[in-house]
Design a protein around this motif. Sequence first.
Motif, PDB file in Angstrom:
ATOM      1  N   SER A 150      58.220  13.882  41.715  1.00  0.00           N
ATOM      2  CA  SER A 150      58.306  14.767  40.546  1.00  0.00           C
ATOM      3  C   SER A 150      59.061  16.053  40.869  1.00  0.00           C
ATOM      4  O   SER A 150      59.767  16.584  40.006  1.00  0.00           O
ATOM      5  N   THR A 151      58.920  16.549  42.102  1.00  0.00           N
ATOM      6  CA  THR A 151      59.656  17.766  42.458  1.00  0.00           C
ATOM      7  C   THR A 151      61.161  17.515  42.460  1.00  0.00           C
ATOM      8  O   THR A 151      61.935  18.398  42.084  1.00  0.00           O
TER       9      THR A 151
ATOM     10  N   ILE B 248      51.309  16.142  39.489  1.00  0.00           N
ATOM     11  CA  ILE B 248      51.273  17.512  39.984  1.00  0.00           C
ATOM     12  C   ILE B 248      49.988  18.142  39.500  1.00  0.00           C
ATOM     13  O   ILE B 248      49.432  17.756  38.471  1.00  0.00           O
TER      14      ILE B 248
END
Length: 96
Positions: free
Chosen positions: A2-3, A64
């Motif tokens: 996701s980052t 997250i």
Amino acid sequence: MSTIVIVILLLAMLTSLAIGLYHLLKTPDERDKGGQVVKALTWRIGIWVVLFGFIVLSMKMGWIKPSNSVHPQKFNEAQLERMDQSDKEMDQSDKE
């Protein structure tokens, strides 16, 4: 994972802003009356909407996790102790 997606979307937003700035700073005879600037900024807004949606989806899916500062009621005891200690130190310095 996701980052990486978040970083890519942020870079795409910066690129769109740079393209809009380039078209804005063209000499007047090369401009197309702002059409390219509007298109670049529209892309940036669209990318922002996708980024915001992805962050919300990532939080809902558990990919997250927000920090404790987002949920103050979930502070752990060590953080509360540090805050109390800081308040006591401030009160002592005010008395002096």
